[in-house]
Design an enzyme around this catalytic site. Structure first.
Site, mmCIF file in Angstrom:
data_model
loop_
_atom_site.group_PDB
_atom_site.id
_atom_site.type_symbol
_atom_site.label_atom_id
_atom_site.label_comp_id
_atom_site.label_asym_id
_atom_site.label_seq_id
_atom_site.Cartn_x
_atom_site.Cartn_y
_atom_site.Cartn_z
ATOM 1 N N TRP A 130 0.813 -1.220 0.000
ATOM 2 C CA TRP A 130 0.000 0.000 0.000
ATOM 3 C C TRP A 130 0.843 1.264 0.000
ATOM 4 C CZ3 TRP A 130 2.077 2.383 4.029
ATOM 5 C CH2 TRP A 130 2.679 1.568 4.991
ATOM 6 N N ASN A 131 2.163 1.168 0.272
ATOM 7 C CA ASN A 131 2.885 2.411 0.605
ATOM 8 C C ASN A 131 3.081 3.350 -0.586
ATOM 9 O OD1 ASN A 131 4.803 0.676 -0.424
ATOM 10 N ND2 ASN A 131 6.416 1.329 0.960
ATOM 11 N N LYS A 154 -2.899 -8.503 -7.073
ATOM 12 C CA LYS A 154 -3.460 -8.652 -5.725
ATOM 13 C C LYS A 154 -2.829 -7.510 -4.933
ATOM 14 C CE LYS A 154 -3.324 -9.885 -1.260
ATOM 15 N NZ LYS A 154 -4.178 -8.733 -0.865
ATOM 16 N N ALA A 156 -2.617 -4.601 -1.760
ATOM 17 C CA ALA A 156 -2.799 -4.641 -0.304
ATOM 18 C C ALA A 156 -4.269 -4.370 0.027
ATOM 19 C CB ALA A 156 -1.904 -3.609 0.351
ATOM 20 N N GLY A 206 6.847 -6.200 -0.817
ATOM 21 C CA GLY A 206 6.229 -6.212 0.508
ATOM 22 C C GLY A 206 7.226 -6.660 1.550
ATOM 23 N N SER A 207 6.698 -7.256 2.607
ATOM 24 C CA SER A 207 7.549 -7.602 3.748
ATOM 25 C C SER A 207 8.270 -8.934 3.520
ATOM 26 C CB SER A 207 6.686 -7.687 5.001
ATOM 27 O OG SER A 207 5.741 -8.717 4.815
ATOM 28 N N GLU A 228 10.759 -7.864 -4.034
ATOM 29 C CA GLU A 228 11.227 -6.529 -3.608
ATOM 30 C C GLU A 228 10.769 -6.373 -2.167
ATOM 31 O OE1 GLU A 228 13.035 -4.591 -5.310
ATOM 32 O OE2 GLU A 228 12.746 -5.096 -7.409
ATOM 33 N N CYS A 262 10.410 1.649 1.537
ATOM 34 C CA CYS A 262 11.428 0.598 1.665
ATOM 35 C C CYS A 262 12.826 1.185 1.565
ATOM 36 C CB CYS A 262 11.214 -0.459 0.598
ATOM 37 S SG CYS A 262 11.114 0.228 -1.052
HETATM 38 P P1 NAP Z 1 3.028 -6.913 3.501
HETATM 39 O O1 NAP Z 1 2.254 -7.026 4.738
HETATM 40 O O2 NAP Z 1 4.034 -7.938 3.199
HETATM 41 O O3 NAP Z 1 1.970 -6.807 2.317
HETATM 42 C C1 NAP Z 1 2.369 -6.698 0.967
HETATM 43 C C2 NAP Z 1 1.407 -7.470 0.104
HETATM 44 O O4 NAP Z 1 1.577 -8.857 0.372
HETATM 45 C C3 NAP Z 1 -0.052 -7.165 0.387
HETATM 46 O O5 NAP Z 1 -0.765 -7.247 -0.820
HETATM 47 C C4 NAP Z 1 -0.461 -8.274 1.340
HETATM 48 O O6 NAP Z 1 -1.840 -8.545 1.311
HETATM 49 C C5 NAP Z 1 0.330 -9.437 0.762
HETATM 50 N N1 NAP Z 1 0.636 -10.504 1.695
HETATM 51 C C6 NAP Z 1 0.955 -10.396 2.996
HETATM 52 N N2 NAP Z 1 1.236 -11.617 3.505
HETATM 53 C C7 NAP Z 1 1.076 -12.509 2.498
HETATM 54 C C8 NAP Z 1 1.198 -13.919 2.395
HETATM 55 N N3 NAP Z 1 1.564 -14.677 3.433
HETATM 56 N N4 NAP Z 1 0.939 -14.497 1.211
HETATM 57 C C9 NAP Z 1 0.585 -13.761 0.157
HETATM 58 N N5 NAP Z 1 0.440 -12.418 0.174
HETATM 59 C C10 NAP Z 1 0.689 -11.792 1.343
HETATM 60 O O7 NAP Z 1 3.798 -5.535 3.417
HETATM 61 P P2 NAP Z 1 3.218 -4.093 3.650
HETATM 62 O O8 NAP Z 1 3.099 -3.878 5.106
HETATM 63 O O9 NAP Z 1 2.014 -3.873 2.810
HETATM 64 O O10 NAP Z 1 4.376 -3.198 3.025
HETATM 65 C C11 NAP Z 1 5.469 -2.822 3.759
HETATM 66 C C12 NAP Z 1 6.671 -3.681 3.427
HETATM 67 O O11 NAP Z 1 6.915 -3.642 2.027
HETATM 68 C C13 NAP Z 1 7.914 -3.119 4.055
HETATM 69 O O12 NAP Z 1 8.708 -4.174 4.532
HETATM 70 C C14 NAP Z 1 8.605 -2.409 2.897
HETATM 71 O O13 NAP Z 1 9.970 -2.215 3.052
HETATM 72 C C15 NAP Z 1 8.279 -3.328 1.777
HETATM 73 N N6 NAP Z 1 8.425 -2.630 0.499
HETATM 74 C C16 NAP Z 1 9.466 -2.986 -0.320
HETATM 75 C C17 NAP Z 1 9.665 -2.308 -1.513
HETATM 76 C C18 NAP Z 1 10.798 -2.662 -2.430
HETATM 77 O O14 NAP Z 1 10.770 -2.228 -3.575
HETATM 78 N N7 NAP Z 1 11.788 -3.422 -2.022
HETATM 79 C C19 NAP Z 1 8.799 -1.292 -1.872
HETATM 80 C C20 NAP Z 1 7.766 -0.961 -1.025
HETATM 81 C C21 NAP Z 1 7.579 -1.645 0.162
HETATM 82 P P3 NAP Z 1 -2.823 -8.031 2.478
HETATM 83 O O15 NAP Z 1 -2.770 -6.532 2.468
HETATM 84 O O16 NAP Z 1 -4.134 -8.558 2.079
HETATM 85 O O17 NAP Z 1 -2.288 -8.614 3.750
#
Ligand code: NAP
Length: 464
Positions: A130-131, A154, A156, A206-207, A228, A262
């Site tokens: 979502w960020n 899919k 957030a 994501g995370s 990522e 991130c």
């Molecule tokens: P997140 O909780 O991992 O969610 C990211 C996406 O993954 C959402 O669509 C989420 O769906 C889905 N998801 C979560 N757990 C999952 C699972 N077990 N299986 C399948 N899909 C799953 O991360 P966030 O809190 O939204 O974002 C913050 C993180 O993203 C931070 O760690 C940040 O550093 C990282 N990020 C990295 C980059 C990069 O380019 N490296 C860029 C931006 C952000 P739901 O919302 O439905 O849970």
């Protein structure tokens, strides 16, 4: 289950959406597979014209799209409008360059002719955060669609309006129905989709836990993934740096997107000779930030995206303090409606405390004192992450050491880490693998097909 759009400034529900049923998911997967069969043969110039149209829509609608992002996840409105503009940039970049990136590459061998051809793979699932609710999706979608793939998003669960608006942009731009589809689903529905034979690859931003989960499911199915993930980027300041510039850029790099990026600078590692001066300036500028309604143009810091993020951040700050950190400013939730947290600076954090190498996702900076360049590099690399890194020095030898020794997907010298469609973006270590953007990004989801053509000579006539 409902997917809710909630204003993080007020906690009020803006809209509610129903998750897709199993039947609806099935229809969308079939549509993706069907449309791929024809879309993959669309001439590159036709794809480019549609992508240029998507860029125009983003630019024309940037005010409304910006408001939608700010309403759903709280980023300051100026940044949200700039995000829509940046998405237009990445669409134009790939519209103009994809043909060149994916042109056949002739390689001289003993064949009559041999070359490499880049072919699309099929429907790719994108699991997105979502960020940067538009940018993260467009930096995947623009190259993927230009390469002839089709996209399944899919997004957030807290940004459903943005998710639907993105599909709408590609439809209005003229891409065939099904070339880019948003799936309103929870994360528990991802496994079945990854296991479906019609989905050929996946990208996740994501995370770390989400990345591990998606990559392991895809791995069992032998499907390519790009990850990522999180970061704990170092921002190193050495004595020869322009200190004023480093302070101002450092504050911006830490607090961009309300601190939820991130590639935000998260750990400030400052040479002992200039540490006190840096700390004074940094704390002063963090205190001067204007916190408030993200819809107001003058706001620097809005609310964090969800109450959970505020709680997680507060828990990390408390752990840091318990391990000896000094709170130089901020350090607690703000007592008002919405998910607001004070811009915070923590000094003298123990390098060995677990929290000092974690990702801190919010406006909280940690400062470390380094007695030498060796120590600065050691602290910088003492994390499981390796996304971006920034080092400030005008000494050529120091610059060379940072470029060589920082364990990260990018090194920015005397500048803030930022993504740019022309430059590859991604990480090493637990920040993930694969690259987005530039030529490297568009090559992630293609079949790099080797073509070898020999000459078997003239066929002899059977009757002479
Ligand atoms: P997140 O909780 O991992 O969610 C990211 C996406 O993954 C959402 O669509 C989420 O769906 C889905 N998801 C979560 N757990 C999952 C699972 N077990 N299986 C399948 N899909 C799953 O991360 P966030 O809190 O939204 O974002 C913050 C993180 O993203 C931070 O760690 C940040 O550093 C990282 N990020 C990295 C980059 C990069 O380019 N490296 C860029 C931006 C952000 P739901 O919302 O439905 O849970």
């Amino acid at each position: 289950m409902a997917i809710n759009s909630i204003d993080p400034s007020t906690g009020k529900t803006l809209k509610k959406f129903e998750e897709l049923t199993a039947t609806q998911i099935e229809e969308k997967l079939q549509l993706a597979a069907d449309v791929f069969r024809t879309y993959r043969h669309t001439p590159m110039n036709e794809r480019a014209a549609k992508m240029q149209r998507a860029a125009e829509i983003l630019e024309n609608d940037k005010q409304a799209l910006g408001k939608m992002m700010t309403a759903e996840m709280g980023k300051p409105i100026k940044a949200a409008i700039a995000e829509a503009e940046k998405c237009a940039w990445v669409c134009r970049y790939y519209a103009e360059n994809a043909q060149h990136h994916l042109a056949d590459q002739v390689i001289e061998t003993n064949a009559q002719k041999s070359y490499v051809r880049f072919e699309p793979l099929g429907p790719v699932l994108a699991v997105m955060p979502w960020n940067f609710p538009f940018w993260q999706v467009f930096r995947f979608a623009a190259p993927a669609l230009m390469a002839g793939n089709v996209g399944l998003l899919k997004h957030a669960s807290n940004v459903p309006q943005c998710a639907l608006a993105i599909e709408d942009i590609f439809t209005r731009a003229g891409f065939p129905k099904g070339a880019f589809q948003t799936l309103l689903i929870g994360s528990d529905a991802v496994e079945a989709i990854l296991n479906d034979r019609r989905v050929v690859a996946a990208t996740l931003t994501g995370s770390e836990p989400a990345g591990r989960s998606v990559a392991s499911i895809a791995g069992k199915q032998i499907k390519k993934t790009v990850l990522e993930l999180g970061g704990s980027d170092p921002f190193i300041v050495m004595p020869s740096a322009n200190l004023d510039e480093a302070v101002t850029t450092g504050v911006k790099a830490r607090t961009i997107n309300n601190g939820q990026s991130c590639i935000a600078a998260k750990r400030f590692i400052v040479a002992a000779e200039i540490y006190d001066e840096f700390e004074r300036g940094f704390v002063e500028e963090m205190r001067a930030l204007k916190i408030g309604d993200p819809m107001e143009e003058s706001t620097d810091i809005g609310p964090l995206a969800t109450p959970q993020i505020v709680n997680d951040l507060d828990e990390q700050v408390k752990r840091a303090v318990a391990s000896g950190a000094r709170v130089l400013t901020g350090g607690k939730k703000i007592d008002r409606a919405g998910n607001f947290y004070e811009p915070t600076v923590l000094g003298d954090l123990d390098v060995n405390a677990p929290v000092s190498c974690e990702e801190i996702f919010g406006p909280v900076a940690t400062l470390f004192r380094a007695s030498s360049i060796d120590e600065a590099i050691r602290i910088a690399n003492a994390t499981q992450f390796g996304l971006g890194s920034s080092a400030w020095t005008n000494d050529a030898n120091e610059q060379a050491r940072f470029i060589e020794e920082l364990e990260a997907g990018s090194v920015f010298i005397n500048g803030m880490v930022a993504s740019d469609p022309r430059l590859p973006f991604g990480g090493v270590k637990n920040s993930g693998y694969g690259r987005e953007l530039a030529e490297f990004g568009i090559r992630e989801f293609v079949n790099i097909k080797t073509v070898w053509i020999g000459n078997s000579g003239e066929r002899k006539a059977e009757t002479e």
